[in-house]
Design an enzyme around this catalytic site. Structure first.
Site, PDB file in Angstrom:
ATOM      1  N   HIS A   1      47.499  29.520  35.367  1.00 40.25           N
ATOM      2  CA  HIS A   1      46.433  28.656  35.855  1.00 40.25           C
ATOM      3  C   HIS A   1      46.832  27.182  35.776  1.00 40.25           C
ATOM      4  O   HIS A   1      47.619  26.773  34.922  1.00 40.25           O
ATOM      5  CB  HIS A   1      45.167  28.894  35.032  1.00 40.25           C
ATOM      6  CG  HIS A   1      43.940  28.279  35.603  1.00 40.25           C
ATOM      7  ND1 HIS A   1      43.498  27.029  35.237  1.00 40.25           N
ATOM      8  CD2 HIS A   1      43.052  28.746  36.518  1.00 40.25           C
ATOM      9  CE1 HIS A   1      42.379  26.757  35.891  1.00 40.25           C
ATOM     10  NE2 HIS A   1      42.088  27.773  36.683  1.00 40.25           N
TER      11      HIS A   1
ATOM     12  N   HIS B   1      39.953  35.937  32.241  1.00 43.72           N
ATOM     13  CA  HIS B   1      39.541  37.031  33.117  1.00 43.72           C
ATOM     14  C   HIS B   1      39.717  38.401  32.466  1.00 43.72           C
ATOM     15  O   HIS B   1      39.475  39.424  33.115  1.00 43.72           O
ATOM     16  CB  HIS B   1      40.313  36.969  34.434  1.00 43.72           C
ATOM     17  CG  HIS B   1      39.998  35.755  35.250  1.00 43.72           C
ATOM     18  ND1 HIS B   1      38.937  35.701  36.125  1.00 43.72           N
ATOM     19  CD2 HIS B   1      40.584  34.543  35.290  1.00 43.72           C
ATOM     20  CE1 HIS B   1      38.891  34.506  36.688  1.00 43.72           C
ATOM     21  NE2 HIS B   1      39.873  33.786  36.198  1.00 43.72           N
TER      22      HIS B   1
ATOM     23  N   ASN C   1      32.675  35.473  39.624  1.00 38.88           N
ATOM     24  CA  ASN C   1      33.391  35.916  38.422  1.00 38.88           C
ATOM     25  C   ASN C   1      32.439  36.504  37.383  1.00 38.88           C
ATOM     26  O   ASN C   1      32.850  36.761  36.245  1.00 38.88           O
ATOM     27  CB  ASN C   1      34.152  34.744  37.793  1.00 38.88           C
ATOM     28  CG  ASN C   1      35.327  34.303  38.651  1.00 38.88           C
ATOM     29  OD1 ASN C   1      35.909  35.104  39.381  1.00 38.88           O
ATOM     30  ND2 ASN C   1      35.675  33.038  38.562  1.00 38.88           N
TER      31      ASN C   1
ATOM     32  N   SER D   1      44.294  35.130  37.528  1.00 33.81           N
ATOM     33  CA  SER D   1      43.059  34.837  38.252  1.00 33.81           C
ATOM     34  C   SER D   1      43.152  35.033  39.756  1.00 33.81           C
ATOM     35  O   SER D   1      42.133  35.264  40.406  1.00 33.81           O
ATOM     36  CB  SER D   1      42.607  33.406  37.957  1.00 33.81           C
ATOM     37  OG  SER D   1      43.602  32.476  38.358  1.00 33.81           O
TER      38      SER D   1
ATOM     39  N   GLU E   1      48.682  34.626  31.074  1.00 33.97           N
ATOM     40  CA  GLU E   1      47.271  34.978  31.205  1.00 33.97           C
ATOM     41  C   GLU E   1      47.105  36.465  30.938  1.00 33.97           C
ATOM     42  O   GLU E   1      47.992  37.264  31.256  1.00 33.97           O
ATOM     43  CB  GLU E   1      46.753  34.642  32.598  1.00 33.97           C
ATOM     44  CG  GLU E   1      46.825  33.167  32.948  1.00 33.97           C
ATOM     45  CD  GLU E   1      46.196  32.857  34.299  1.00 33.97           C
ATOM     46  OE1 GLU E   1      45.127  33.413  34.601  1.00 33.97           O
ATOM     47  OE2 GLU E   1      46.772  32.051  35.056  1.00 33.97           O
TER      48      GLU E   1
ATOM     49  N   ASP F   1      45.795  33.064  27.712  1.00 34.39           N
ATOM     50  CA  ASP F   1      44.526  32.648  28.315  1.00 34.39           C
ATOM     51  C   ASP F   1      43.833  33.922  28.790  1.00 34.39           C
ATOM     52  O   ASP F   1      44.256  34.550  29.752  1.00 34.39           O
ATOM     53  CB  ASP F   1      44.811  31.701  29.480  1.00 34.39           C
ATOM     54  CG  ASP F   1      43.543  31.334  30.260  1.00 34.39           C
ATOM     55  OD1 ASP F   1      42.446  31.750  29.843  1.00 34.39           O
ATOM     56  OD2 ASP F   1      43.664  30.651  31.290  1.00 34.39           O
TER      57      ASP F   1
ATOM     58  N   LYS G   1      33.005  33.552  32.754  1.00 35.21           N
ATOM     59  CA  LYS G   1      33.353  34.695  33.602  1.00 35.21           C
ATOM     60  C   LYS G   1      32.461  35.876  33.205  1.00 35.21           C
ATOM     61  O   LYS G   1      31.288  35.901  33.534  1.00 35.21           O
ATOM     62  CB  LYS G   1      34.839  35.034  33.450  1.00 35.21           C
ATOM     63  CG  LYS G   1      35.839  33.892  33.634  1.00 35.21           C
ATOM     64  CD  LYS G   1      35.645  33.073  34.855  1.00 35.21           C
ATOM     65  CE  LYS G   1      36.811  32.138  35.155  1.00 35.21           C
ATOM     66  NZ  LYS G   1      36.842  30.905  34.356  1.00 35.21           N
TER      67      LYS G   1
END
Length: 377
Positions: free
Chosen positions: A129, A203, A46, A175, A171, A200, A231
Site C-alpha cells: 500500500h 484487509h 470494504n 488491497s 500486507e 499490514d 474495513k
C-alpha cells in the site's frame, strides 16, 4: 504564469483517463448504494461483514481535546488498547485515526535518525500500500523492493544487504489483487536474516482465521502488526501492536502521534463495540465465504478472468484506463456500482474493476453482477 503546471497536470490526467473525481454518496450499505437518486448494487465497499450497517449509540465525549501525550489519552483508549493486546497477543498498542497515519508514521519514526538510517534497510513487496511505501520514502532507511510474493527475490535482496537493522514489510491480504502473503515463508526468511517482520492486516483482520483475527491466526506473529477499523470492523481508526520497547520508542519519536489530536473517545468506544461484533461474526464470515465461492464459480463459468484471489477482493483486470472507465459506466447503467482502479494505484496496463463482496450480498445480487460483467466485457 505562476503555478501553471497545475492546469497542465490536470489536462494530462484527463487525457490519459486518470483524472480522479469524488462522487457524493446519498445513502450506502454493504449491499446497496444511492447516487443522484438512483440505487445500485454496491460491489465497491470494504465493509466485508456488513458491520457498518448496524446501529451504534455512544455517550462518550466526541472529542479527546488534545494529543495523546498532553491530555488526550483517556481511559477508553487505554482499555481498548489492552483488549487488542490480549486478543492478538502483543505487549502494547497505540491508536491512530487512520491506517495510512499508522503505517506512514511508524516506519518514518522507526528510522527517523540519520545515523540509524545509514545502517538500516526496509524490504517491501512491490504491491504494498502507498502508506507503507511513503513511510519508507520519508524515513532515513534504504528502501528495497522485492517482486510480489516472490520469496526467492526477497531472499536474494536480504542476502545482499549489509544493513544492521532490516525490516520486511508485507500486507496480510493485498488491497488491489486480493491475494494473501506467504506469512510463514516471510517469517522464516526474516528470522534467518535477523530481520523484523511488519504486517499490514487492514484487509485480513475480521475476515481471515477461525475467529477473524487475521494473520496472527496463521501462527505467524510479526514484530509489528497494523490493523485498521475501517474495513471489516465497519468504523474508523487503526492500531499498531508491538513489544513494549517498540511502542515506548514510538511515543518518543512518532511525530504523527505526538502532534495530532488523539482519536475521539466516541470513535474508540464505537470501535470497541464493533470489535465485539467482529469476534462474534462467525455467521457473517461464513456468508461472506459462500458469496466469494459463488462469485468465483459463476465468473469461471462465464469465462470472466479473475486473479485467483480467495478473499472478498476480486479484481477483473482490463488493462487500459479508458476501457476500464468505459466498463464501469456501462455497469452503472445496469444498476451495478463498481470502482475503476487505475494508475498510480495499480501498475500501468493493469487497470481493473475491483469487485468487493460482502456478507450482505444475496445470491441474486451476485448472479446479476456476473451477467452484467459478461455483457460489458
Amino acid at each position: 504564469m505562476a503555478f501553471e503546471y497545475i492546469d497542465q497536470a490536470l489536462a494530462v490526467k484527463a487525457q490519459d483517463a486518470l483524472l480522479r473525481q469524488r462522487v457524493c454518496i446519498e445513502k450506502a450499505s454493504a449491499r446497496h448504494i444511492q447516487v443522484d437518486g438512483t440505487q445500485y448494487l454496491n460491489f465497491a465497499s470494504n465493509d466485508y461483514l456488513a458491520l457498518a450497517d448496524l446501529p451504534v449509540s455512544s455517550t462518550f465525549n466526541p472529542g479527546s481535546k488534545s494529543s495523546a501525550l498532553v491530555t488526550g489519552y483517556q481511559r477508553t483508549h487505554r482499555l481498548f488498547e489492552a483488549r487488542l493486546c490480549e486478543l492478538l497477543g502483543f505487549e502494547r498498542a497505540m491508536l491512530f485515526a487512520s491506517g495510512f497515519a499508522a503505517n506512514f508514521s511508524v516506519i518514518s519514526a522507526l528510522f527517523h535518525d540519520t545515523k540509524v538510517g545509514q545502517c538500516s534497510a526496509v524490504f517491501q513487496d512491490k504491491l504494498n500500500h502507498a502508506s507503507l511505501i511513503d513511510g519508507s520514502l520519508n524515513s532515513k532507511a534504504k528502501l528495497v523492493r522485492f517482486n510480489h510474493n516472490d520469496m526467492g527475490h526477497l531472499r536474494s535482496r536480504l542476502e545482499k544487504s549489509n544493513a544492521d537493522n532490516k525490516l520486511v514489510i508485507s500486507e496480510g491480504i493485498f488491497s488491489m489483487d486480493g491475494d494473501g502473503a506467504p506469512l510463514n515463508a516471510l517469517k522464516q526468511l526474516a528470522q534467518a536474516h535477523k530481520a523484523w517482520l511488519m504486517i499490514d492486516d487492514a484487509h485480513s483482520f475480521g475476515m481471515c482465521g477461525e475467529n477473524g483475527l487475521g494473520s496472527v491466526e496463521s501462527g505467524v506473529k510479526p514484530e509489528i502488526l497494523v490493523i485498521t477499523f475501517g474495513k471489516a470492523m465497519g468504523c474508523q481508526g487503526a492500531a499498531v501492536l508491538a513489544s513494549k520497547r517498540v511502542i515506548e520508542y514510538m511515543l518518543q519519536c512518532n511525530r504523527e502521534y505526538t502532534y495530532s489530536t488523539a482519536i475521539s473517545p466516541a470513535l474508540v468506544e464505537i470501535a470497541s463495540r464493533q470489535l465485539t461484533r467482529l469476534c462474534d461474526g462467525h455467521k457473517a464470515r461464513s456468508d461472506l465465504k459462500a458469496n466469494i465461492e459463488l462469485f468465483k464459480k459463476l465468473a469461471m463459468d462465464a469465462s470472466i478472468p479473475l486473479k485467483g484471489s480467495d478473499s472478498a477482493i476480486q479484481p477483473v483486470i482490463l488493462g487500459g484506463a479508458e476501457n476500464t472507465l468505459d466498463a464501469q459506466k456501462k455497469l452503472s447503467t445496469k444498476g451495478v456500482w463498481l470502482t475503476a482502479i487505475r494508475p498510480p494505484t495499480v501498475p500501468h496496463n493493469t487497470s481493473r474493476l475491483r469487485v468487493t463482496l460482502t456478507a450482505a450480498h444475496q445470491r441474486e445480487d451476485i448472479e446479476h453482477l456476473v451477467r452484467c460483467l459478461e455483457d460489458v466485457l
